[in-house]
Design a protein around this motif. Structure first.
Motif, PDB file in Angstrom:
ATOM      1  N   TYR A 107       0.856  -1.182   0.000  1.00  0.00           N
ATOM      2  CA  TYR A 107       0.000   0.000   0.000  1.00  0.00           C
ATOM      3  C   TYR A 107       0.896   1.237   0.000  1.00  0.00           C
ATOM      4  CZ  TYR A 107      -3.546  -3.289   1.641  1.00  0.00           C
ATOM      5  OH  TYR A 107      -4.400  -4.349   1.760  1.00  0.00           O
ATOM      6  N   LEU A 108       0.549   2.217  -0.842  1.00  0.00           N
ATOM      7  CA  LEU A 108       1.271   3.487  -0.881  1.00  0.00           C
ATOM      8  C   LEU A 108       0.266   4.624  -0.880  1.00  0.00           C
ATOM      9  CD1 LEU A 108       3.859   2.579  -3.648  1.00  0.00           C
ATOM     10  CD2 LEU A 108       4.380   2.966  -1.253  1.00  0.00           C
ATOM     11  N   TRP A 109       0.648   5.763  -0.281  1.00  0.00           N
ATOM     12  CA  TRP A 109      -0.205   6.946  -0.296  1.00  0.00           C
ATOM     13  C   TRP A 109       0.644   8.190  -0.061  1.00  0.00           C
ATOM     14  CZ3 TRP A 109       0.186   3.473   3.579  1.00  0.00           C
ATOM     15  CH2 TRP A 109       0.418   3.920   4.877  1.00  0.00           C
ATOM     16  N   GLY A 110       0.054   9.331  -0.371  1.00  0.00           N
ATOM     17  CA  GLY A 110       0.745  10.617  -0.235  1.00  0.00           C
ATOM     18  C   GLY A 110       1.013  11.229  -1.598  1.00  0.00           C
ATOM     19  N   SER A 111       2.101  11.949  -1.712  1.00  0.00           N
ATOM     20  CA  SER A 111       2.451  12.663  -2.940  1.00  0.00           C
ATOM     21  C   SER A 111       3.105  11.737  -3.965  1.00  0.00           C
ATOM     22  CB  SER A 111       3.423  13.796  -2.619  1.00  0.00           C
ATOM     23  OG  SER A 111       3.911  14.380  -3.810  1.00  0.00           O
ATOM     24  N   ASN A 112       2.740  11.916  -5.228  1.00  0.00           N
ATOM     25  CA  ASN A 112       3.364  11.191  -6.343  1.00  0.00           C
ATOM     26  C   ASN A 112       4.091  12.160  -7.272  1.00  0.00           C
ATOM     27  OD1 ASN A 112       3.699   8.627  -7.842  1.00  0.00           O
ATOM     28  ND2 ASN A 112       2.596   9.736  -9.427  1.00  0.00           N
ATOM     29  N   GLN A 168       9.742   1.120 -11.403  1.00  0.00           N
ATOM     30  CA  GLN A 168       9.474  -0.216 -11.918  1.00  0.00           C
ATOM     31  C   GLN A 168       8.153  -0.776 -11.432  1.00  0.00           C
ATOM     32  OE1 GLN A 168      13.211  -1.792 -10.411  1.00  0.00           O
ATOM     33  NE2 GLN A 168      13.815  -2.259 -12.502  1.00  0.00           N
ATOM     34  N   ILE A 169       7.470  -0.121 -10.513  1.00  0.00           N
ATOM     35  CA  ILE A 169       6.179  -0.616 -10.039  1.00  0.00           C
ATOM     36  C   ILE A 169       5.032   0.184 -10.667  1.00  0.00           C
ATOM     37  CG2 ILE A 169       7.047  -1.610  -7.898  1.00  0.00           C
ATOM     38  CD1 ILE A 169       5.969   0.810  -6.413  1.00  0.00           C
ATOM     39  N   LYS A 170       5.320   0.936 -11.718  1.00  0.00           N
ATOM     40  CA  LYS A 170       4.343   1.755 -12.403  1.00  0.00           C
ATOM     41  C   LYS A 170       3.153   0.912 -12.891  1.00  0.00           C
ATOM     42  CE  LYS A 170       4.106   4.772 -16.415  1.00  0.00           C
ATOM     43  NZ  LYS A 170       4.896   5.338 -17.487  1.00  0.00           N
ATOM     44  N   ASN A 171       1.963   1.439 -12.683  1.00  0.00           N
ATOM     45  CA  ASN A 171       0.713   0.870 -13.189  1.00  0.00           C
ATOM     46  C   ASN A 171       0.355  -0.478 -12.578  1.00  0.00           C
ATOM     47  OD1 ASN A 171       0.301   3.092 -14.856  1.00  0.00           O
ATOM     48  ND2 ASN A 171       1.595   2.215 -16.443  1.00  0.00           N
ATOM     49  N   MET A 172       0.704  -0.753 -11.341  1.00  0.00           N
ATOM     50  CA  MET A 172       0.325  -1.994 -10.690  1.00  0.00           C
ATOM     51  C   MET A 172      -0.818  -1.783  -9.696  1.00  0.00           C
ATOM     52  SD  MET A 172       3.867  -4.045 -10.069  1.00  0.00           S
ATOM     53  CE  MET A 172       4.082  -3.264  -8.518  1.00  0.00           C
ATOM     54  N   TYR A 228      -1.643  -2.139  -4.207  1.00  0.00           N
ATOM     55  CA  TYR A 228      -1.032  -2.510  -5.472  1.00  0.00           C
ATOM     56  C   TYR A 228      -1.224  -3.991  -5.744  1.00  0.00           C
ATOM     57  CZ  TYR A 228       1.137   1.983  -6.108  1.00  0.00           C
ATOM     58  OH  TYR A 228       1.326   3.312  -6.323  1.00  0.00           O
ATOM     59  N   ILE A 229      -1.527  -4.316  -6.999  1.00  0.00           N
ATOM     60  CA  ILE A 229      -1.676  -5.695  -7.446  1.00  0.00           C
ATOM     61  C   ILE A 229      -0.407  -6.063  -8.209  1.00  0.00           C
ATOM     62  CG2 ILE A 229      -2.993  -7.286  -8.877  1.00  0.00           C
ATOM     63  CD1 ILE A 229      -4.508  -6.215  -6.413  1.00  0.00           C
ATOM     64  N   ASP A 253       2.711  -9.503  -8.812  1.00  0.00           N
ATOM     65  CA  ASP A 253       3.118 -10.876  -8.530  1.00  0.00           C
ATOM     66  C   ASP A 253       4.368 -10.934  -7.651  1.00  0.00           C
ATOM     67  OD1 ASP A 253       4.793  -9.884 -10.460  1.00  0.00           O
ATOM     68  OD2 ASP A 253       4.728 -11.660 -11.728  1.00  0.00           O
ATOM     69  N   ILE A 254       4.940  -9.779  -7.341  1.00  0.00           N
ATOM     70  CA  ILE A 254       6.089  -9.766  -6.432  1.00  0.00           C
ATOM     71  C   ILE A 254       5.594  -9.893  -4.996  1.00  0.00           C
ATOM     72  CG2 ILE A 254       7.545  -8.390  -7.972  1.00  0.00           C
ATOM     73  CD1 ILE A 254       6.988  -5.994  -6.111  1.00  0.00           C
ATOM     74  N   LYS A 255       6.456 -10.361  -4.127  1.00  0.00           N
ATOM     75  CA  LYS A 255       6.106 -10.521  -2.717  1.00  0.00           C
ATOM     76  C   LYS A 255       7.047  -9.638  -1.896  1.00  0.00           C
ATOM     77  CE  LYS A 255       5.384 -14.141   0.696  1.00  0.00           C
ATOM     78  NZ  LYS A 255       5.483 -15.570   0.970  1.00  0.00           N
ATOM     79  N   PRO A 256       6.652  -8.378  -1.646  1.00  0.00           N
ATOM     80  CA  PRO A 256       7.536  -7.475  -0.906  1.00  0.00           C
ATOM     81  C   PRO A 256       7.657  -7.862   0.565  1.00  0.00           C
ATOM     82  CG  PRO A 256       5.438  -6.399  -1.333  1.00  0.00           C
ATOM     83  CD  PRO A 256       5.394  -7.732  -2.015  1.00  0.00           C
ATOM     84  N   ASN A 257       8.874  -7.752   1.096  1.00  0.00           N
ATOM     85  CA  ASN A 257       9.125  -8.023   2.519  1.00  0.00           C
ATOM     86  C   ASN A 257       9.530  -6.773   3.289  1.00  0.00           C
ATOM     87  OD1 ASN A 257       8.557 -10.748   2.656  1.00  0.00           O
ATOM     88  ND2 ASN A 257      10.597 -11.336   2.008  1.00  0.00           N
ATOM     89  N   LYS A 258      10.252  -5.883   2.635  1.00  0.00           N
ATOM     90  CA  LYS A 258      10.732  -4.642   3.255  1.00  0.00           C
ATOM     91  C   LYS A 258      10.501  -3.500   2.287  1.00  0.00           C
ATOM     92  CE  LYS A 258      12.630  -6.137   7.100  1.00  0.00           C
ATOM     93  NZ  LYS A 258      12.207  -5.693   8.399  1.00  0.00           N
ATOM     94  N   ILE A 259      10.314  -2.320   2.843  1.00  0.00           N
ATOM     95  CA  ILE A 259      10.108  -1.137   2.020  1.00  0.00           C
ATOM     96  C   ILE A 259      10.831   0.037   2.650  1.00  0.00           C
ATOM     97  CG2 ILE A 259       7.972  -0.399   3.136  1.00  0.00           C
ATOM     98  CD1 ILE A 259       7.002   0.104   0.140  1.00  0.00           C
TER      99      ILE A 259
END
Length: 85
Positions: free
Chosen positions: A24-29, A79-83, A49-50, A52-58
């Protein structure tokens, strides 16, 4: 409520990975840090975000977002554009 695995704040955006490895992301783009391309969108609520990657850390920086996946790949915000849904 979401149970967080990892949460991080940048200058004007925030991110969360829940225990099911949803992103999940929010705020300014303004600089593309939400992965929505280069527009000046400002999201007041988390966007799931939809992918197929499985994020563990951000990590959120001043103008970027970086993910570390379960297979130790590093993904940058451009690289996560349009997901998003």
């Amino acid at each position: 409520f979401l149970q967080k695995l990892d949460i991080h704040n940048g200058k004007n955006h925030s991110s969360l990975i829940d225990t099911d490895h949803n992103l999940y992301l929010w705020g300014s783009n303004k600089y593309g840090q939400l992965g929505l391309g280069l527009d000046d969108t400002n999201l007041s609520q988390p966007l799931k975000y939809i992918t197929d990657i499985k994020p563990n850390k951000i990590s959120c920086g001043y103008k970027n977002t970086i993910l570390l996946t379960d297979n130790l790949s590093i993904i940058y915000d451009v690289q996560i554009k349009n997901m998003c849904i």
